[in-house]
Design an enzyme around this catalytic site. Structure first.
Site, short mmCIF file in Angstrom:
data_model
loop_
_atom_site.label_atom_id
_atom_site.label_comp_id
_atom_site.label_asym_id
_atom_site.label_seq_id
_atom_site.Cartn_x
_atom_site.Cartn_y
_atom_site.Cartn_z
N LYS A 33 -19.85 -36.26 -151.48
CA LYS A 33 -20.85 -36.19 -150.41
C LYS A 33 -21.51 -34.81 -150.35
O LYS A 33 -22.56 -34.66 -149.74
CB LYS A 33 -20.21 -36.51 -149.06
CG LYS A 33 -19.83 -37.98 -148.86
CD LYS A 33 -19.25 -38.21 -147.48
CE LYS A 33 -18.89 -39.67 -147.26
NZ LYS A 33 -17.68 -40.09 -148.00
N HIS A 84 -23.96 -38.37 -146.92
CA HIS A 84 -23.08 -39.46 -146.49
C HIS A 84 -23.88 -40.76 -146.46
O HIS A 84 -24.76 -40.95 -145.62
CB HIS A 84 -22.53 -39.14 -145.10
CG HIS A 84 -21.44 -40.05 -144.65
ND1 HIS A 84 -21.11 -41.22 -145.31
CD2 HIS A 84 -20.58 -39.98 -143.59
CE1 HIS A 84 -20.12 -41.82 -144.69
NE2 HIS A 84 -19.78 -41.08 -143.64
N PHE A 128 -16.10 -44.68 -138.36
CA PHE A 128 -16.12 -44.70 -136.90
C PHE A 128 -15.38 -45.94 -136.40
O PHE A 128 -15.49 -47.03 -136.98
CB PHE A 128 -17.56 -44.75 -136.38
CG PHE A 128 -18.25 -43.40 -136.31
CD1 PHE A 128 -17.64 -42.24 -136.74
CD2 PHE A 128 -19.53 -43.31 -135.79
CE1 PHE A 128 -18.28 -41.01 -136.67
CE2 PHE A 128 -20.19 -42.09 -135.71
CZ PHE A 128 -19.56 -40.93 -136.15
#
Length: 411
Positions: free
Chosen positions: A333, A338, A397
């Site tokens: 990344k 990302h 998340f």
């Protein structure tokens, strides 16, 4: 139980729109981050992103068809068609009901939603496109891939934020292992460098807000201050080993292990103990029948956020024990930004390429050591070394954790 191998790979990324150019970018430490061009950032704190450059969707579909898809579907179809071409599976040589698609996206056609909602507010309900919904929903990447390739088996779209790509590949592996499918196209796509997503991420203080591309995505560096959004897609063609051997396929590697867990902790923050991520790695290693000291490379989730990189370091130490001190780790990344729902799929391909070339891609732009991120993150320069087995971490998340283990095929 069937073993599962990779016979095709395809990518669209900020550092290359096919596998050879992607690998050249990775090994040479190419930085795909630059000023956002997709919209005017005058009123935004976040000014940088890792955009896909010089991509022509009509190389993979006709112009009329391309206008009826969101950009994330363009990327999905391009990556899948590249992978399918490399796999070289002849038409009518397989049962289409035993060939499926697990292809995810973190948010799907968010740009279409933004455009059509603007029309609704400014011009009224009658001006919203009748294609708004089928262009917007997240499963359309999987749908277009299945239609383009004539795959009539299971077609599923996992949506687990930044873990999406790894979940898609891992669950596709399970479908083949347990005899439900012979062939799967698996991966993820994302195209959310748009106003609403950038505003949302920056206002939750998740994005880097500086303007120097070489100091923006700096995983494991003490200067890290947030991630940089990327876009693109990655796709793998997976087959049972028996199916691949029977047709004389070139085998690019084996997906030998998969582990998935949930933090059950918070909507955005990782569990500060790192136990969920550690457990996902342990499960993947055990699934492959291996031990931690057999892992030669880890492609870290490595987002360049203060919390993620600290907690992932802790998780790797828990999972690998003493082996964590010597294993080579990198966050690609640092080069691609990302890619959210596409990250796991693109990074899976990075692992397979690292094994193929016995080369660890670097974590670029590393300058300042952080004592809480004290592992060997392969700073700034690629390292040539034998790589038999590699882990790829994705931590999303909501506490979604997924780890894949790739290894060179050994009978």
């Amino acid at each position: 139980m069937e073993r599962v191998v990779v016979t095709g790979m395809g990518v669209v990324t900020p550092i290359g729109n096919d596998v050879p150019s992607f690998w050249e970018g990775l090994k040479n430490g190419k930085n795909g981050i630059g000023p956002i061009t997709h919209f005017d950032t005058t009123d935004y704190k976040a000014k940088l992103a890792a955009e896909v450059k010089d991509f022509d969707p009509t190389a993979y579909m006709d112009k009329r068809e391309s206008k009826r898809m969101d950009r994330y579907c363009h990327f999905a179809l391009a990556a899948a068609k590249q992978a399918w071409a490399q796999a070289g599976i002849p038409e009518q040589s397989f049962d289409p009901y035993r060939a499926g698609v697990f292809f995810g996206s973190g948010v799907g056609g968010l740009s279409v939603f933004e455009e059509e909602f603007t029309k609704l507010l400014e011009k009224g309900a009658g001006r919203v496109s009748p294609l708004c919904i089928p262009e917007m929903i997240a499963n359309m990447g999987a749908a277009h891939v299945s239609m383009a390739l004539g795959l009539k088996g299971e077609s599923i779209c996992p949506v687990t934020a930044c873990a999406t790509g790894n979940h898609a590949i891992g669950e596709a592996v399970r479908a083949i292992r347990h005899g439900y499918q012979d062939i799967m196209v698996a991966g993820g796509a994302e195209a959310s460098i748009i106003r609403i997503a950038t505003a949302g991420f920056q206002n939750m203080k998740a994005l880097h807000t500086g303007e120097d591309p070489n100091a923006a995505s700096v995983p494991f560096d003490a200067r890290r201050s947030g991630f940089v959004m990327g876009e693109g897609a990655g796709a793998l063609v997976l087959e049972s080993l028996s199916h691949a051997k029977a047709r004389g396929a070139v085998i690019l590697g084996e997906v030998a292990g998969y582990g998935a867990t949930s933090d059950a902790y918070h909507i955005t923050s990782p569990d500060p103990e790192g136990t969920g991520g550690a457990r996902a790695m342990q499960l993947a290693i055990a699934d492959a029948g291996m031990t931690p000291d057999a892992i030669d490379y880890i492609n870290a989730h490595g987002t360049s956020t203060p919390m993620n990189d600290k907690i992932e370091t802790l998780a790797i130490k828990q999972a690998l024990g003493e082996a964590a001190k010597t294993v080579h780790i990198s966050s690609t990344k640092s080069m691609t930004g990302h890619l959210l729902g596409a990250a796991g799929a693109v990074e899976a391909i990075a692992c397979l390429l690292a094994m193929a070339h016995d080369t660890v891609p670097p974590t670029i732009n590393y300058q300042e050591a952080d004592p809480e991120c004290d592992l060997n993150i392969t700073p700034n320069q690629a390292v040539e070394k034998p790589i038999r087995a590699a882990l790829s971490n994705s931590l999303g998340f909501g506490g979604h954790n997924a780890t894949l283990l790739f290894r060179k095929l050994e009978d």
